[in-house]
Design a protein around this motif. Structure first.
Motif, mmCIF file in Angstrom:
data_model
loop_
_atom_site.group_PDB
_atom_site.id
_atom_site.type_symbol
_atom_site.label_atom_id
_atom_site.label_comp_id
_atom_site.label_asym_id
_atom_site.label_seq_id
_atom_site.Cartn_x
_atom_site.Cartn_y
_atom_site.Cartn_z
ATOM 1 N N LYS A 27 0.801 -1.224 0.000
ATOM 2 C CA LYS A 27 0.000 0.000 0.000
ATOM 3 C C LYS A 27 0.835 1.276 0.000
ATOM 4 C CE LYS A 27 -4.042 -2.023 2.152
ATOM 5 N NZ LYS A 27 -3.651 -3.394 2.086
ATOM 6 N N ASN A 28 2.117 1.194 0.358
ATOM 7 C CA ASN A 28 2.945 2.393 0.344
ATOM 8 C C ASN A 28 4.419 2.017 0.202
ATOM 9 O OD1 ASN A 28 3.845 1.709 2.985
ATOM 10 N ND2 ASN A 28 2.070 2.744 3.852
ATOM 11 N N HIS A 52 6.805 2.719 2.178
ATOM 12 C CA HIS A 52 7.375 2.284 3.454
ATOM 13 C C HIS A 52 7.350 0.760 3.564
ATOM 14 C CE1 HIS A 52 7.191 1.344 7.800
ATOM 15 N NE2 HIS A 52 8.169 2.228 7.851
ATOM 16 N N GLU A 53 6.264 0.138 3.124
ATOM 17 C CA GLU A 53 6.159 -1.326 3.170
ATOM 18 C C GLU A 53 7.178 -1.972 2.246
ATOM 19 O OE1 GLU A 53 2.211 -2.813 2.583
ATOM 20 O OE2 GLU A 53 1.354 -1.394 4.004
ATOM 21 N N TRP A 82 0.350 10.280 -7.445
ATOM 22 C CA TRP A 82 -0.277 10.611 -6.163
ATOM 23 C C TRP A 82 -1.726 10.100 -6.130
ATOM 24 C CZ3 TRP A 82 -4.281 14.047 -4.903
ATOM 25 C CH2 TRP A 82 -4.480 14.219 -3.540
ATOM 26 N N ILE A 120 -1.870 6.379 -5.694
ATOM 27 C CA ILE A 120 -1.608 5.975 -4.319
ATOM 28 C C ILE A 120 -2.826 6.247 -3.437
ATOM 29 C CG2 ILE A 120 -0.247 6.542 -2.255
ATOM 30 C CD1 ILE A 120 2.130 7.037 -4.156
ATOM 31 N N GLU A 121 -3.424 7.411 -3.588
ATOM 32 C CA GLU A 121 -4.578 7.791 -2.766
ATOM 33 C C GLU A 121 -5.758 6.859 -2.985
ATOM 34 O OE1 GLU A 121 -4.996 10.157 -0.318
ATOM 35 O OE2 GLU A 121 -2.818 10.236 -0.482
ATOM 36 N N LEU A 148 -5.366 3.027 -1.741
ATOM 37 C CA LEU A 148 -5.506 2.757 -0.310
ATOM 38 C C LEU A 148 -6.961 2.595 0.003
ATOM 39 C CD1 LEU A 148 -2.963 5.299 1.153
ATOM 40 C CD2 LEU A 148 -2.638 2.865 0.824
#
Length: 127
Positions: free
Chosen positions: A56-57, A59-60, A120, A123-124, A127
């Motif tokens: 999902k991002n 960071h993962e 962007w 990504i939005e 999620l």
């Protein structure tokens, strides 16, 4: 007059070669990263994530890379592949700026804004 056109033509050729190298190296680096992920998958026998799981991002992905998960490494390769043409657009903006070609700087900057906005939004809504 010929002297001013000659350096501009050689500079354009140099910029085009640089852009070509960026695209080639971007694909090569992305392929190497994905092959490393594939090899790790073949060695481990597992992707390192649950079935039907989607990252999902970023960071993962980073966390998965640090933990040696093949899925995250392959996703980083895809991310590198996606960023390659974006880097090409950034280099094009710079080259148009150096040529003092404001119209193409504006047009290419608009293309970059559209690309970044689409990332962007992707990504939005994912999620």
């Amino acid at each position: 007059m010929k002297q001013t056109k000659q350096p501009a033509a050689s500079e354009m050729r140099s910029v085009e070669q640089t852009i070509g190298k960026i695209l080639r190296w971007g694909v090569v680096v992305a392929a190497i990263i994905m092959i490393l992920g594939l090899l790790l998958y073949l060695i481990n026998g597992s992707l390192g994530v649950a079935t039907n799981y989607h990252v999902k991002n970023f960071h993962e992905i980073l966390f998965g890379i640090l933990n040696g998960k093949p899925y995250a490494i392959m996703m980083a390769g895809i991310f590198a592949l996606i960023l390659t043409p974006v880097l090409r657009v950034v280099v094009s903006i710079y080259s148009f700026y150096r040529e003092h070609d404001s119209l193409y700087v504006v047009i290419t900057s608009l293309v970059l804004v559209i690309l970044l906005t689409s990332f962007w939004l992707g990504i939005e809504f994912h999620l």
